[in-house]
Design a protein around this motif. Structure first.
Motif, PDB file in Angstrom:
ATOM      1  N   GLY A 137       0.816  -1.201   0.000  1.00  0.00           N
ATOM      2  CA  GLY A 137       0.000   0.000   0.000  1.00  0.00           C
ATOM      3  C   GLY A 137       0.851   1.253   0.000  1.00  0.00           C
ATOM      4  N   LEU A 167      -1.923   2.411   3.084  1.00  0.00           N
ATOM      5  CA  LEU A 167      -3.289   2.324   2.568  1.00  0.00           C
ATOM      6  C   LEU A 167      -3.264   1.499   1.295  1.00  0.00           C
ATOM      7  CD1 LEU A 167      -6.230   3.291   2.953  1.00  0.00           C
ATOM      8  CD2 LEU A 167      -5.683   5.194   1.431  1.00  0.00           C
ATOM      9  N   ALA A 168      -3.911   0.343   1.333  1.00  0.00           N
ATOM     10  CA  ALA A 168      -3.942  -0.561   0.179  1.00  0.00           C
ATOM     11  C   ALA A 168      -4.847  -0.002  -0.913  1.00  0.00           C
ATOM     12  CB  ALA A 168      -4.419  -1.946   0.615  1.00  0.00           C
ATOM     13  N   ASP A 170      -7.393  -1.223  -2.223  1.00  0.00           N
ATOM     14  CA  ASP A 170      -8.816  -1.439  -1.963  1.00  0.00           C
ATOM     15  C   ASP A 170      -9.354  -0.571  -0.825  1.00  0.00           C
ATOM     16  OD1 ASP A 170      -7.661  -2.578   0.239  1.00  0.00           O
ATOM     17  OD2 ASP A 170      -8.467  -4.595  -0.078  1.00  0.00           O
ATOM     18  N   GLY A 171      -8.506   0.314  -0.291  1.00  0.00           N
ATOM     19  CA  GLY A 171      -8.960   1.244   0.728  1.00  0.00           C
ATOM     20  C   GLY A 171      -8.785   0.777   2.155  1.00  0.00           C
ATOM     21  N   THR A 172      -8.217  -0.387   2.362  1.00  0.00           N
ATOM     22  CA  THR A 172      -7.999  -0.890   3.712  1.00  0.00           C
ATOM     23  C   THR A 172      -6.606  -0.496   4.199  1.00  0.00           C
ATOM     24  OG1 THR A 172      -7.164  -3.007   2.878  1.00  0.00           O
ATOM     25  CG2 THR A 172      -9.524  -2.853   3.340  1.00  0.00           C
ATOM     26  N   VAL A 173      -6.446  -0.406   5.509  1.00  0.00           N
ATOM     27  CA  VAL A 173      -5.146  -0.063   6.077  1.00  0.00           C
ATOM     28  C   VAL A 173      -4.361  -1.335   6.356  1.00  0.00           C
ATOM     29  CG1 VAL A 173      -5.957   2.090   7.082  1.00  0.00           C
ATOM     30  CG2 VAL A 173      -6.028  -0.008   8.432  1.00  0.00           C
ATOM     31  N   VAL A 174      -3.043  -1.239   6.186  1.00  0.00           N
ATOM     32  CA  VAL A 174      -2.153  -2.377   6.399  1.00  0.00           C
ATOM     33  C   VAL A 174      -1.095  -1.964   7.405  1.00  0.00           C
ATOM     34  CG1 VAL A 174      -0.587  -4.030   5.314  1.00  0.00           C
ATOM     35  CG2 VAL A 174      -2.515  -3.091   4.010  1.00  0.00           C
ATOM     36  N   ARG A 311      -9.379   8.886   6.397  1.00  0.00           N
ATOM     37  CA  ARG A 311      -9.893   7.531   6.192  1.00  0.00           C
ATOM     38  C   ARG A 311      -9.022   6.516   6.929  1.00  0.00           C
ATOM     39  NH1 ARG A 311     -10.251   6.001   0.096  1.00  0.00           N
ATOM     40  NH2 ARG A 311     -11.494   7.931   0.172  1.00  0.00           N
ATOM     41  N   VAL A 312      -7.715   6.717   6.864  1.00  0.00           N
ATOM     42  CA  VAL A 312      -6.805   5.822   7.589  1.00  0.00           C
ATOM     43  C   VAL A 312      -7.033   5.942   9.086  1.00  0.00           C
ATOM     44  CG1 VAL A 312      -4.375   5.413   8.142  1.00  0.00           C
ATOM     45  CG2 VAL A 312      -5.059   5.813   5.774  1.00  0.00           C
ATOM     46  N   GLN A 315     -10.186   4.096  10.203  1.00  0.00           N
ATOM     47  CA  GLN A 315     -10.021   2.640  10.271  1.00  0.00           C
ATOM     48  C   GLN A 315      -9.174   2.221  11.464  1.00  0.00           C
ATOM     49  OE1 GLN A 315      -9.380   0.304   6.719  1.00  0.00           O
ATOM     50  NE2 GLN A 315      -9.795   2.065   5.410  1.00  0.00           N
ATOM     51  N   ARG A 319      -9.985  -0.453  14.386  1.00  0.00           N
ATOM     52  CA  ARG A 319      -9.114  -1.616  14.570  1.00  0.00           C
ATOM     53  C   ARG A 319      -8.429  -1.602  15.935  1.00  0.00           C
ATOM     54  NH1 ARG A 319      -4.721  -3.611  10.166  1.00  0.00           N
ATOM     55  NH2 ARG A 319      -6.670  -3.630   8.983  1.00  0.00           N
TER      56      ARG A 319
END
Length: 381
Positions: A137, A167-168, A170-174, A311-312, A315, A319
């Motif tokens: 990401g 941020l990947a 697909d919009g997800t955090v890694v 957005r990050v 999330q 999490r």
């Protein structure tokens, strides 16, 4: 106390005359600004006591980013601004060092090479981080250029402060699998070397680059530096520190300047003595071209990416938990304000303030027929 300003006042005219037209314009401007800082040349404010007629002058600062006297409040202001962008994750400091074979080229082509240095090191970080086998990401990065060693030698390198989150697509955090590991430095160094080589081949500096510089291993360092405010405080001095602070200058004797520095390994205090003109030359090689931006933001931390950053953060709240998020954000440091001396030191009366316009070539009206540049220790900054 001996300062850089007094050294420039004493030896600057001879240095400029010796260099003549070969002295870069941004070096000349920095010298003139530092020589004028907090003197009558820049104007300022006058404080008059109606009771005993005491007059005190407080001259304006030059605000030059290379002046040791003008960077004290800048660190605090930057910390206040950056606090709202903190994320509740570990932070890393990644340092890219320009190899010795490119340093002469960098001196001759500062703006072009520093721009390439920033662009290619940031691209190498983002490309490696986007590898699905690693983070997969986009990172957020704050980069700052520093060109000196502790004894003022020329050693260009860039520090990146990076939160350990990506941020990947697909919009997800890694998050990294280990809190003490961000990216492998050997592949990062090789990728950076290739990108910088390709970029410099497109510039006028290409013919002057030694061929063997591309055959050696390059140095990249990556280390954890804590979380949140701790990480910002770690980076802030790199952003606003000038090559030499006044308190490190020990003496000027027999046309030689002695200053102190702390050796890294082993960690001990040492001194360096240089001829006055050699000292000035060593300091000025760290003066950046006019308008060059030494602090740059990339990826999630770029100015136009506040939506992605939020957005990050959202999330991470889900999490890691809202309580942990709030605990990770330390209270922002209290702002610093300059306080004018409103009370007369002679009789305790209230001082009356008025503004002095800049005076080129002469000082403001004197009190009792005299004035002292020692009064100019206040003023705006």
């Amino acid at each position: 106390m001996t300062t850089l300003q007094t050294i420039f006042h004493r030896y600057g005219p001879a240095y400029r005359a010796h260099c003549g037209d070969t002295l870069p314009s941004h070096h000349r401007r920095a010298m003139v600004a530092i020589e004028a800082c907090r003197t009558e040349v820049l104007g300022g404010q006058v404080f008059i006591c109606p009771r005993c007629a005491t007059t005190r002058y407080h001259y304006h600062s030059c605000r030059n980013r290379h002046c040791p006297a003008c960077q004290q409040d800048a660190t605090q202001a930057w910390l206040m601004q950056q606090h709202s962008r903190l994320l509740p994750v570990p932070y890393f400091l990644v340092t890219f060092t320009l190899p010795a074979g490119l340093r002469d080229v960098a001196r001759a082509h500062e703006r072009q090479l520093y721009d390439c240095f920033f662009r290619t090191s940031a691209a190498a970080l983002q490309q490696l981080a986007s590898d699905p086998r690693l983070l997969g990401g986009q990172l957020g990065m704050v980069g700052v250029l520093q060109t000196w060693t502790r004894d003022l030698r020329y050693h260009p390198h860039i520090h990146y402060l990076i939160p350990a989150v990506a941020l990947a697509p697909d919009g997800t955090v890694v998050l990294p699998p280990q809190p003490t590991f961000l990216l492998p430095v050997r592949p990062l160094a090789a990728l950076f070397r290739g990108k910088l080589r390709a970029a410099l081949c497109q510039t006028p500096a290409a013919p002057a680059i030694p061929a063997d510089v591309w055959r050696h291993d390059w140095v990249v360092d990556c280390r954890p530096v804590g979380q949140g405010t701790t990480a910002l405080k770690y980076l802030a001095p790199y952003i606003f520190r000038v090559a030499l602070s006044n308190n490190r200058i020990l003496a000027v004797e027999d046309d030689q300047v002695t200053f102190q520095y702390t050796q890294r390994e082993p960690r001990e205090r040492r001194t360096c003595t240089l001829p006055a003109e050699g000292f000035i030359q060593r300091f000025l090689q760290h003066v950046l071209p006019k308008g060059f931006v030494k602090v740059r933001y990339y990826g999630l931390l770029r100015a136009g990416n506040r939506t992605l950053l939020n957005r990050v953060r959202a999330q991470l709240v889900l999490r890691l938990g809202h309580t942990r998020l709030l605990a990770s954000l330390d209270a922002p440091p209290a702002p610093m304000h300059w306080c004018a001396p409103l009370v007369c030191l002679q009789c305790g009366g209230a001082l009356r303030r008025s503004v002095i316009d800049p005076q080129r070539g002469r000082g403001p009206p004197a009190a009792n027929g005299q004035w002292s540049s020692a009064h100019g220790q206040g003023g705006r900054s």
